[in-house]
Structures are given as C-alpha cells and as structure tokens.
Scaffold this active site. Sequence first.
Site, PDB file in Angstrom:
ATOM      1  N   ASP A 210       0.854  -1.187   0.000  1.00 56.35           N
ATOM      2  CA  ASP A 210       0.000   0.000   0.000  1.00 56.35           C
ATOM      3  C   ASP A 210       0.886   1.231   0.000  1.00 56.35           C
ATOM      4  O   ASP A 210       1.795   1.347   0.835  1.00 56.35           O
ATOM      5  CB  ASP A 210      -0.920   0.005   1.224  1.00 56.35           C
ATOM      6  CG  ASP A 210      -1.954  -1.119   1.181  1.00 56.35           C
ATOM      7  OD1 ASP A 210      -2.059  -1.782   0.143  1.00 56.35           O
ATOM      8  OD2 ASP A 210      -2.644  -1.301   2.198  1.00 56.35           O
TER       9      ASP A 210
ATOM     10  N   ASP B 155     -15.108  -3.353  -0.410  1.00 58.52           N
ATOM     11  CA  ASP B 155     -14.666  -3.085   0.958  1.00 58.52           C
ATOM     12  C   ASP B 155     -15.892  -2.798   1.804  1.00 58.52           C
ATOM     13  O   ASP B 155     -16.729  -1.971   1.435  1.00 58.52           O
ATOM     14  CB  ASP B 155     -13.720  -1.885   0.977  1.00 58.52           C
ATOM     15  CG  ASP B 155     -12.547  -2.057   0.019  1.00 58.52           C
ATOM     16  OD1 ASP B 155     -12.061  -3.195  -0.097  1.00 58.52           O
ATOM     17  OD2 ASP B 155     -12.132  -1.064  -0.587  1.00 58.52           O
TER      18      ASP B 155
END
Length: 234
Positions: free
Chosen positions: A9, A131
Amino acid sequence: MIKIWPAIDLINATSVRLTEGKYDSEERMTRSAEESITFYNQFNCVNRIHIVDLIGAKQQTSIEKNYIKHLRTLTNKPMEVGGGIRSHETIDAYLDDGIDYCIIGTKGIQDMDWLTEMAHEYPNQLYLSVDAYHREVKINGWEQDAQLDLFDLVKQIESLPLGGIIYTDISKDGRLSGPNFEITAQLVKATQKPVIASGGIRHQQDLTQLENAGVYAAIVGKAAHNADFWEGLS
C-alpha cells in the site's frame, strides 16, 4: 495451497499500512516497496503482487502511476493495481505499463453500466474490490457508505467477465486479528467467481482455513512483513 498475493500500500511512494482504512493510522512498513518485491520474488507460492495507491483511492485519481511503473520492472510476477482507477484511460495506461490486472472499486460500484462496459472490454483483467464493514459496502477510500449490501452487489455483477471479487472486511483490516471467515465463506457460496480474501490475515493457519472455505487467493498485508509468516513456505 491457496495463492498468496502480498499487498504493498502506497502513500507518497512509501510502503505503509492503515488500520481499518483510517488515513490517520498510517504506519510505515519495515521494508520499502522495492525491498518487499525483491523479498517476494523468492517465493513460488506468491503468484501475484497487489499494489494499492491509497491517496489515489481517496482523491479519485491515479497518483502513484509513475512509481508503480518503476516497481513493475522489479519482478516477473504478475502485478495488480488498485486505487483511484475511475476511467478507461487509466486502465489503458496501467496495462500499457505492463500491469497485468486492474482493481476497480468505487467507480464500478457506483456505475454498473461503466463496470459492465469495462469488464467486457478487458475480460478477466479487472477485479472488483468490495470493501465493507461486515456486509455494509464502503466507497471513496472507505470514507463513504455506498448504501448497498455486499450480497446484493454480488448478484448484480455475477454475469460480468470479471477476474474475481476482492472482499475486505474493513473492521479486520490492519489489525492482525484474523479475517472475517464467516462472511468470506458465505461469499464463496454466493458466487461462481473467484473470491479473494483481504484484511486481518495473521498466519498460515488463517490461509488454511480460507482455503478450506474455497477462497481462491489471500491478500496479505502486515503479516507479510513478519518472518514467521513465511516459515516453511517456498
């Protein structure tokens, strides 16, 4: 064995992790993105590297594209990228840079016509990232409620030629407390598409439990920086 997709990330070309998707929880990883890729290259069980442009996700546009292009040169393993991918042009640009798969999130959830068009133009090269807090789908870098149930969304996309569904339970993400086994297993039963589990994976026992539930692959974040996670793997 279940496929392992280590996550990198990015914020400002730095490898970080967030807890529950909160940007003020940013934690710098011990390995840089370059060091991580070099490390993952040695494992046959890693058959893909998962890259997320975190600021791109928040700002709704690709931010780290040039840096990701550099990272692509460091491995022969397939690479997928997500975060801020909201246009045909961005997908084309990533694929032209040698990225193998693109991850679609907010734009695909909010605009089913666009997702349908893109999925047919790039069959099996796009993954939908869903998500959610348990089943409550979130968008725009996890900051907004999509007013949509996970399983209702899955029904809408079942006929599309997507590569698979990436399910992250935000309440588990970055906590090393274990994934949401229950909902992930329900998701496997609810779709014919490959299900990729993300969020909270701690160790190889978690991988085994996910594999037994029929999960196709596991995206591993913080745990991938722990030496004991890799013990015995090749």
